[in-house]
Structures are given as C-alpha cells and as structure tokens.
Design a protein around this motif. Structure first.
Motif, PDB file in Angstrom:
ATOM      1  N   ASP A 197      -4.539  27.048  55.211  1.00  0.00           N
ATOM      2  CA  ASP A 197      -5.630  27.100  54.229  1.00  0.00           C
ATOM      3  C   ASP A 197      -5.559  25.875  53.333  1.00  0.00           C
TER       4      ASP A 197
ATOM      5  N   THR B  57       2.028  22.489  54.399  1.00  0.00           N
ATOM      6  CA  THR B  57       2.648  22.465  53.064  1.00  0.00           C
ATOM      7  C   THR B  57       1.601  22.788  52.011  1.00  0.00           C
ATOM      8  N   SER B  58       2.031  23.535  50.980  1.00  0.00           N
ATOM      9  CA  SER B  58       1.092  24.017  49.960  1.00  0.00           C
ATOM     10  C   SER B  58       0.725  22.946  48.949  1.00  0.00           C
TER      11      SER B  58
ATOM     12  N   PHE C   5       7.737  29.647  51.502  1.00  0.00           N
ATOM     13  CA  PHE C   5       8.240  29.893  50.146  1.00  0.00           C
ATOM     14  C   PHE C   5       7.234  30.623  49.274  1.00  0.00           C
ATOM     15  N   ARG C   6       5.953  30.305  49.475  1.00  0.00           N
ATOM     16  CA  ARG C   6       4.935  30.883  48.612  1.00  0.00           C
ATOM     17  C   ARG C   6       4.001  31.749  49.462  1.00  0.00           C
TER      18      ARG C   6
HETATM   19  P1  OAD Z   1       5.057  26.658  50.865  1.00  0.00           P
HETATM   20  O1  OAD Z   1       5.598  28.008  51.166  1.00  0.00           O
HETATM   21  O2  OAD Z   1       4.791  26.324  49.448  1.00  0.00           O
HETATM   22  O3  OAD Z   1       3.677  26.437  51.636  1.00  0.00           O
HETATM   23  C1  OAD Z   1       3.553  26.677  52.996  1.00  0.00           C
HETATM   24  C2  OAD Z   1       2.152  26.296  53.456  1.00  0.00           C
HETATM   25  O4  OAD Z   1       2.075  26.496  54.848  1.00  0.00           O
HETATM   26  C3  OAD Z   1       1.037  27.110  52.800  1.00  0.00           C
HETATM   27  O5  OAD Z   1      -0.010  26.238  52.354  1.00  0.00           O
HETATM   28  C4  OAD Z   1       0.532  28.005  53.946  1.00  0.00           C
HETATM   29  O6  OAD Z   1      -0.859  28.239  53.882  1.00  0.00           O
HETATM   30  C5  OAD Z   1       0.857  27.149  55.154  1.00  0.00           C
HETATM   31  N1  OAD Z   1       1.082  27.911  56.390  1.00  0.00           N
HETATM   32  C6  OAD Z   1       1.645  29.130  56.542  1.00  0.00           C
HETATM   33  N2  OAD Z   1       1.677  29.474  57.831  1.00  0.00           N
HETATM   34  C7  OAD Z   1       1.140  28.448  58.543  1.00  0.00           C
HETATM   35  C8  OAD Z   1       0.901  28.194  59.922  1.00  0.00           C
HETATM   36  N3  OAD Z   1       1.223  29.077  60.859  1.00  0.00           N
HETATM   37  N4  OAD Z   1       0.330  27.022  60.275  1.00  0.00           N
HETATM   38  C9  OAD Z   1      -0.013  26.110  59.322  1.00  0.00           C
HETATM   39  N5  OAD Z   1       0.193  26.285  58.009  1.00  0.00           N
HETATM   40  C10 OAD Z   1       0.765  27.431  57.615  1.00  0.00           C
HETATM   41  O7  OAD Z   1       6.053  25.605  51.545  1.00  0.00           O
HETATM   42  P2  OAD Z   1       6.250  24.049  51.243  1.00  0.00           P
HETATM   43  O8  OAD Z   1       4.948  23.422  50.874  1.00  0.00           O
HETATM   44  O9  OAD Z   1       7.007  23.484  52.369  1.00  0.00           O
HETATM   45  O10 OAD Z   1      11.823  23.076  48.317  1.00  0.00           O
HETATM   46  O11 OAD Z   1       7.180  24.110  49.968  1.00  0.00           O
HETATM   47  C11 OAD Z   1       7.630  22.924  49.401  1.00  0.00           C
HETATM   48  C12 OAD Z   1       9.014  23.111  48.848  1.00  0.00           C
HETATM   49  O12 OAD Z   1       9.040  24.215  47.955  1.00  0.00           O
HETATM   50  C13 OAD Z   1      10.070  23.474  49.879  1.00  0.00           C
HETATM   51  O13 OAD Z   1      10.576  22.359  50.585  1.00  0.00           O
HETATM   52  C14 OAD Z   1      11.129  24.096  49.050  1.00  0.00           C
HETATM   53  C15 OAD Z   1      10.281  24.938  48.152  1.00  0.00           C
HETATM   54  O14 OAD Z   1      10.809  25.199  46.928  1.00  0.00           O
HETATM   55  C16 OAD Z   1      13.152  23.157  48.172  1.00  0.00           C
HETATM   56  O15 OAD Z   1      13.821  24.063  48.609  1.00  0.00           O
HETATM   57  C17 OAD Z   1      13.745  22.020  47.413  1.00  0.00           C
END
Ligand code: OAD
Length: 235
Positions: free
Chosen positions: A204, A177-178, A24-25
């Motif tokens: 990270d 998760t971020s 997402f981010r």
């Molecule tokens: P984010 O997109 O906020 O964060 C993803 C995290 O995964 C980041 O910290 C990246 O550094 C990490 N990442 C990316 N690639 C990776 C890999 N190959 N291995 C390990 N880590 C990796 O996603 P979420 O934290 O899941 O909610 O976001 C939380 C919520 O925000 C989601 O569930 C969604 C969104 O809005 C709803 O839709 C209600």
C-alpha cells in the motif's frame, strides 16, 4: 524515463513478509505487546538486557523456519543478469537476500547472524542464543556480546557508500517499506535530487509515496519478478 544503468534497490520488511517474517508496523507488527521502538534502543538494553537479547534470539531462531520468496529470488536474478550496476540496500536483519543469491548488498540496520562486542567493538558471525551466556571470540569478554542491530538512536551502517550510490543511480526502487524510519525514508529524495527515476513497489502507499515518480501496489512476490523482467527486457 531516463536511460538506466545504475540501480539502487531499497528493501524493507514487506519483502520478507511472504516468507513468514512479521513486519514491524500494521497487523501482527507487535512483539509480545512491545513496540519495536520501545525495546530496540541502547537504553532498553541497559534497562532490561534479557528482554532485548530474548527478542533477537527469537528472531534469529526464526530464520531456520523461513526461506527466500520469489521477490528475493528476482532481485538475485537481476544482479546476475543486469549489465549495469546494482546495489541492494536492505533495512532487514534477516539473511534472505543472501540465501537467494544476492551479493552486492548492504545491511544498513545490521544482521541477526552477527554479534557486536560492547568491549572491543568487533563484529563477528553469530548463530545461536545470547541469553545463557556469550564469550567474545575477539577479546574473550564474557556476556558483553549484543545483537549487531542498529538500535533507534544509533547511526545506520555504511551510510557513505549508500549515499554515493544514491547520487550516482538513475533508477531508485523502494520495495516493501513503510517509509516510517529515517534515514532510509529519505533515500527517495536524494535520488530525486539527482534526477533518478523513482519507483515504489509496496502493498500500500508508504508515508513518502508522493515523492515517487511511479508506484505499483500489491504483493512483493508478484510485483518484484514482474518489475525485474521488465528491467531486464530493456537491458
Ligand atoms: P514496516 O513494518 O514499517 O513496513 C512494512 C511495509 O511493507 C508496509 O508498508 C507494508 O504495507 C508492506 N508490506 C507488507 N507485506 C507486503 C508484501 N507482501 N509485499 C509488499 N509489501 C508489503 O517495515 P520497514 O519499513 O522495513 O528498524 O521498517 C523500517 C525499520 O523499522 C526496520 O528496519 C526496523 C524497524 O524499526 C530497526 O530494527 C532498526
């Protein structure tokens, strides 16, 4: 390090990134120029239903083109072989944990393959597109199904069993998760308060990385199988 029996694993979009699902981010984290916070709200659904339904129709269709990766498979192996308790709480709305074999799983933000009826409130399995018309299988209302996704401003699902598991766990692991979205971002603090050991596995540092007792940074497909093997070695 405490003796480990009860494990809670929290997963986020990062665990599915190497399966080809955008996070997402960060880079690639936008959908046609929209921030997810701007379209995944009850207000956005009222204002521009086609935009919101189309966003989730596209994500649901995308599931056909992805498969679980080594990190999902490692967590399923942990569930199969761990002699203590294990609960996976995922913020993800994809079905990759299930397809890898995980069963003790809570989708706290809902599921793409489920629909919620705005008339009768039933949750029903759903495949296909919502754009173009729907009929609720429970109350027969037309065009009142919405994605069974917890929108911003709505209460995540199953918070009570999640909190109970967090209070009872002695190891809490946050994967991919971020730490930007509450209440999931606060789970590490609940686990800390009951003296669980807390570990972050992420590409990270997350927003809450300072709350964790330990952290490993890298790709989930590498870190998670390594961590699962180390946990199973002490079982
Ligand atoms: P984010 O997109 O906020 O964060 C993803 C995290 O995964 C980041 O910290 C990246 O550094 C990490 N990442 C990316 N690639 C990776 C890999 N190959 N291995 C390990 N880590 C990796 O996603 P979420 O934290 O899941 O909610 O976001 C939380 C919520 O925000 C989601 O569930 C969604 C969104 O809005 C709803 O839709 C209600």
């Amino acid at each position: 390090m405490v003796t480990v029996r009860n494990i809670v694993v929290l997963t986020g979009a990062g665990i599915s990134a190497e399966s080809g699902l955008a996070t997402f981010r960060g880079p690639g984290g936008l959908w046609e120029g929209h921030r997810v916070e701007d379209i995944c709200t009850p207000e956005a659904l009222d204002r521009d239903e086609a935009l919101v339904l189309g966003f989730y129709d596209a994500r649901r269709r995308g599931l056909a083109h992805v498969a679980p990766n080594a990190a999902h498979r490692a967590l399923a192996k942990l569930e199969a072989e761990w002699p203590g308790k294990l609960l996976i709480v995922t913020q993800n709305v994809d079905d990759l944990h299930e397809r890898a074999g995980s069963r003790r799983l809570i989708h706290m933000h809902g599921e793409l393959l489920s629909a919620l009826c705005r008339v009768c409130g039933e949750h029903t399995a759903f495949a296909g597109d919502m754009i173009g018309g729907t009929v609720c299988p429970s109350c027969s209302a037309r065009d009142r199904l919405r994605p069974d996704i917890v929108f911003f401003g709505e209460m995540p699902y199953e918070m009570e069993p999640i909190e109970q598991a967090l209070i009872a766990c002695d190891l809490f692991v946050s994967i991919g998760t971020s730490g930007a979205v509450y209440p999931a971002a606060g789970f590490v603090q609940i686990a800390n308060a009951t003296n669980a050991w807390t570990l972050e596995l992420n590409l990270d540092r997350s927003a809450g990385s300072h709350h964790f007792d330990d952290a490993r940074y890298g790709a989930a497909s590498q870190l998670v199988p390594e961590w699962v093997d180390s946990v199973l070695a002490m079982a």
